[in-house]
Design a protein around this motif. Structure first.
Motif, mmCIF file in Angstrom:
data_model
loop_
_atom_site.group_PDB
_atom_site.id
_atom_site.type_symbol
_atom_site.label_atom_id
_atom_site.label_comp_id
_atom_site.label_asym_id
_atom_site.label_seq_id
_atom_site.Cartn_x
_atom_site.Cartn_y
_atom_site.Cartn_z
ATOM 1 N N CYS A 244 -4.557 -11.657 -5.160
ATOM 2 C CA CYS A 244 -4.087 -12.757 -4.213
ATOM 3 C C CYS A 244 -3.068 -12.308 -3.230
ATOM 4 C CB CYS A 244 -3.350 -14.120 -4.972
ATOM 5 S SG CYS A 244 -4.033 -14.601 -6.153
ATOM 6 N N LEU A 245 -2.792 -10.771 -3.485
ATOM 7 C CA LEU A 245 -1.579 -10.245 -2.728
ATOM 8 C C LEU A 245 -1.842 -10.244 -1.065
ATOM 9 C CD1 LEU A 245 0.918 -8.885 -3.085
ATOM 10 C CD2 LEU A 245 -0.345 -6.591 -3.097
ATOM 11 N N PRO A 246 -3.141 -10.031 -0.471
ATOM 12 C CA PRO A 246 -3.447 -10.089 1.048
ATOM 13 C C PRO A 246 -3.293 -11.247 1.730
ATOM 14 C CG PRO A 246 -5.141 -8.576 -0.188
ATOM 15 C CD PRO A 246 -4.310 -9.343 -1.423
ATOM 16 N N SER A 247 -3.801 -12.353 0.819
ATOM 17 C CA SER A 247 -3.772 -13.737 1.140
ATOM 18 C C SER A 247 -2.353 -14.227 1.271
ATOM 19 C CB SER A 247 -4.636 -14.616 0.414
ATOM 20 O OG SER A 247 -4.267 -14.819 -0.682
ATOM 21 N N LEU A 248 -1.642 -13.729 0.430
ATOM 22 C CA LEU A 248 -0.034 -14.275 0.014
ATOM 23 C C LEU A 248 0.942 -13.826 1.364
ATOM 24 C CD1 LEU A 248 2.471 -15.977 -0.965
ATOM 25 C CD2 LEU A 248 2.624 -13.789 -2.431
ATOM 26 N N ILE A 259 9.064 -9.838 5.303
ATOM 27 C CA ILE A 259 8.783 -9.660 3.973
ATOM 28 C C ILE A 259 8.891 -8.165 3.330
ATOM 29 C CG2 ILE A 259 7.559 -11.754 3.581
ATOM 30 C CD1 ILE A 259 5.026 -10.039 3.814
ATOM 31 N N ALA A 260 9.168 -7.841 2.245
ATOM 32 C CA ALA A 260 9.191 -6.661 1.812
ATOM 33 C C ALA A 260 8.083 -6.745 0.614
ATOM 34 C CB ALA A 260 10.464 -6.101 1.100
ATOM 35 N N VAL A 261 7.308 -5.543 0.561
ATOM 36 C CA VAL A 261 5.996 -5.803 -0.398
ATOM 37 C C VAL A 261 6.423 -4.442 -1.496
ATOM 38 C CG1 VAL A 261 3.557 -5.575 -0.973
ATOM 39 C CG2 VAL A 261 4.571 -6.644 1.141
ATOM 40 N N MET A 262 6.045 -4.789 -2.924
ATOM 41 C CA MET A 262 6.273 -3.655 -3.709
ATOM 42 C C MET A 262 4.879 -3.558 -4.410
ATOM 43 S SD MET A 262 9.511 -3.372 -6.293
ATOM 44 C CE MET A 262 9.004 -3.353 -7.871
ATOM 45 N N SER A 263 4.057 -2.653 -3.859
ATOM 46 C CA SER A 263 2.866 -2.831 -4.441
ATOM 47 C C SER A 263 2.507 -1.406 -5.329
ATOM 48 C CB SER A 263 1.725 -2.658 -3.345
ATOM 49 O OG SER A 263 2.205 -1.377 -2.417
ATOM 50 N N GLN A 265 -0.917 -0.674 -6.484
ATOM 51 C CA GLN A 265 -2.468 -0.091 -6.221
ATOM 52 C C GLN A 265 -3.190 -0.713 -5.015
ATOM 53 O OE1 GLN A 265 -4.721 -1.397 -9.432
ATOM 54 N NE2 GLN A 265 -5.002 -3.625 -8.865
ATOM 55 N N THR A 266 -2.632 -1.819 -4.545
ATOM 56 C CA THR A 266 -3.162 -2.441 -3.268
ATOM 57 C C THR A 266 -2.423 -1.719 -2.198
ATOM 58 O OG1 THR A 266 -3.531 -4.498 -4.543
ATOM 59 C CG2 THR A 266 -3.744 -4.580 -1.971
ATOM 60 N N VAL A 267 -3.575 -1.408 -1.248
ATOM 61 C CA VAL A 267 -2.889 -0.785 0.143
ATOM 62 C C VAL A 267 -2.551 -1.644 1.169
ATOM 63 C CG1 VAL A 267 -3.467 0.906 1.879
ATOM 64 C CG2 VAL A 267 -4.349 1.363 -0.205
ATOM 65 N N ILE A 268 -1.201 -1.740 1.595
ATOM 66 C CA ILE A 268 -0.669 -2.855 2.166
ATOM 67 C C ILE A 268 -0.073 -1.734 3.614
ATOM 68 C CG2 ILE A 268 1.179 -4.586 2.789
ATOM 69 C CD1 ILE A 268 -1.007 -5.297 0.427
ATOM 70 N N THR A 269 -0.631 -2.235 4.824
ATOM 71 C CA THR A 269 0.131 -1.706 6.218
ATOM 72 C C THR A 269 1.242 -2.280 6.349
ATOM 73 O OG1 THR A 269 -2.273 -1.385 6.599
ATOM 74 C CG2 THR A 269 -0.760 -0.829 8.360
ATOM 75 N N ALA A 270 2.180 -1.317 6.530
ATOM 76 C CA ALA A 270 3.536 -1.597 7.178
ATOM 77 C C ALA A 270 3.620 -2.054 8.339
ATOM 78 C CB ALA A 270 4.716 -0.628 6.915
ATOM 79 N N THR A 271 4.267 -3.092 8.805
ATOM 80 C CA THR A 271 4.500 -3.536 10.400
ATOM 81 C C THR A 271 5.996 -3.816 10.482
ATOM 82 O OG1 THR A 271 4.156 -5.889 9.996
ATOM 83 C CG2 THR A 271 2.261 -4.757 10.243
ATOM 84 N N GLY A 272 6.356 -4.355 11.565
ATOM 85 C CA GLY A 272 7.828 -4.724 11.879
ATOM 86 C C GLY A 272 8.143 -5.711 10.913
ATOM 87 N N GLN A 273 7.204 -6.726 10.480
ATOM 88 C CA GLN A 273 7.379 -7.742 9.935
ATOM 89 C C GLN A 273 7.255 -7.510 8.343
ATOM 90 O OE1 GLN A 273 5.295 -10.977 11.471
ATOM 91 N NE2 GLN A 273 6.190 -12.529 10.057
ATOM 92 N N ILE A 274 6.676 -6.491 8.153
ATOM 93 C CA ILE A 274 6.373 -6.277 6.535
ATOM 94 C C ILE A 274 6.901 -4.732 6.235
ATOM 95 C CG2 ILE A 274 4.487 -5.821 4.841
ATOM 96 C CD1 ILE A 274 2.613 -7.317 6.708
ATOM 97 N N SER A 275 7.741 -4.594 5.417
ATOM 98 C CA SER A 275 8.152 -3.182 4.830
ATOM 99 C C SER A 275 7.259 -3.129 3.514
ATOM 100 C CB SER A 275 9.523 -3.117 4.616
ATOM 101 O OG SER A 275 9.898 -3.654 3.649
ATOM 102 N N VAL A 276 6.781 -1.686 3.303
ATOM 103 C CA VAL A 276 6.050 -1.576 2.067
ATOM 104 C C VAL A 276 6.798 -0.526 1.134
ATOM 105 C CG1 VAL A 276 3.799 -1.050 1.050
ATOM 106 C CG2 VAL A 276 4.035 -2.180 3.226
#
Ligand code: TXA
Ligand code: MG
Length: 331
Positions: A244-248, A259-263, A265-276
């Motif tokens: 459900c991570l990508p859809s959330l 948002i800040a994402v603590m992943s 195994q799933t690869v999430i791309t950082a953007t201005g709005q998303i830190s990973v």
């Protein structure tokens, strides 16, 4: 408050302070502890004041080796000796019936006492030099993230602690497993690095593992580590299964949330709005950096921290337990 690299001189200074009833933070293999002389009720009262912790929540007494068990506990069952032999020094705390002289300030008014021999050279040198028991909860403010580095202790407690012994980053990273041996059946009170399976194997007997659902309903909570919100960042944190991570994330982004994402195994791309924050894929290394990572993401002061939920297997049980307590169940 002073932070000192832990060496012979600073450990001697720490011993002096403990004898004077002062507070000393020190490293253990799990997390940093906020220590006081366990036989001095006034010193122990300082721990509760520094943490903002309710006085009925008991503290673990740290001892130098298992021969000290009988100084603090009575009616010690064979199971305690067996666990001590298997796991001490190590990340296991054992709850036993207390000796009369043990201050109720330490045990939160209960007739049991929690005991542990930590596996860290600085903690052991301090305990041997001090000669007595050191009562020490994790060196954080009540219900906040436990410290795994000396600097975290300074952030949490500031001048409420007299001396912080810096022994580097903690190796295990989550608090000890707690086993209650004060009743007729051994009971798991807190998940830790040592798993329930390992305890059962050492004891050759079943371990009572309290039902989570019942714990949540129960208002008679014996251990603060069992409360549903604990170890929590100030930022709202959500626990989300991998699928459900990508859809959330998409949904939160569409709501203009930062948002800040603590992943892991799933690869999430950082953007201005998303830190990973990419976490390790192995439980052991994940645990080591869990609290430092949560702390760092909290410092970013984003709207939401989204944590990718790790697998529901035994080696992840302590991590899942802490993550459940650091997050809210749903939005
Ligand atoms: O890994 C650890 O155990 C760390 C390091 C510093 O040793 N200490 C730690 O302490 O996590 P604290 O106070 O944050 O958590 C200790 C837990 C609490 O949940 C407390 O209620 C429980 O141990 N506890 C202590 N004595 C108890 C007792 N007599 N009966 C039931 N629970 C007890
Ligand atoms: Mg704690």
């Amino acid at each position: 408050m002073t932070i000192c690299i832990a060496d012979d001189a600073s450990i001697n200074q720490a011993v002096k302070l403990l004898h004077q009833g002062r507070l000393v933070a020190f490293p253990t293999e799990t997390v940093y502890g906020l220590g006081a002389d366990a036989s001095n009720p006034e010193a122990v009262a300082r721990i509760f004041a520094a943490k903002g912790r309710p006085e009925n929540h008991p503290l673990i007494v740290h001892i130098a080796d298992s021969t000290c068990l009988s100084n603090w506990a009575e009616n010690i069952p064979n199971a305690a000796q067996r666990l001590a032999e298997h796991f001490w020094p190590g990340p296991l705390a054992i709850i036993l019936n207390k000796k009369d002289h043990v201050p109720i300030a330490v045990t939160g008014g209960q007739n049991t006492v929690g005991l542990r021999v930590p596996n860290h050279p600085v903690a052991l040198q301090l305990l041997r030099a001090f000669g007595g028991g050191i009562a020490a909860p994790s060196a954080n403010r009540f219900c906040r993230i436990s410290p795994t580095q000396a600097q975290h202790v300074a952030e949490e407690l500031g001048d409420a602690v007299d001396l912080i012994l810096d022994g580097g980053a903690c190796e295990v990273g989550v608090e000890s497993t707690i086993i209650d041996l004060s009743g007729t059946t051994p009971r798991l009170l807190r998940h830790g690095h040592i798993t329930a399976e390992q305890i059962q194997q050492a004891l050759q007997t079943e371990l009572l593992i309290p039902d989570k659902a019942k714990q949540i309903q129960s208002d008679e909570i014996r251990a603060p580590g069992m409360m549903t919100v604990h170890y929590a960042p100030l930022t709202t944190a959500l626990l989300c299964p991998s699928d459900c991570l990508p859809s959330l994330i998409k949904q939160l982004v569409s709501e203009n949330k930062r948002i800040a994402v603590m992943s892991y195994q799933t690869v999430i791309t950082a953007t201005g709005q998303i830190s990973v924050m990419k976490m390790p894929e192995m439980a052991e290394t994940y645990a080591q950096c869990l609290y430092a990572s949560l702390r760092e993401l909290d410092h970013q002061q984003r709207d939401v921290i989204v944590v990718e939920q790790p697998p529901a297997t035994a080696e992840w049980s302590a991590i899942n337990d802490r993550l459940e307590k650091a997050t809210v169940p749903d939005r």
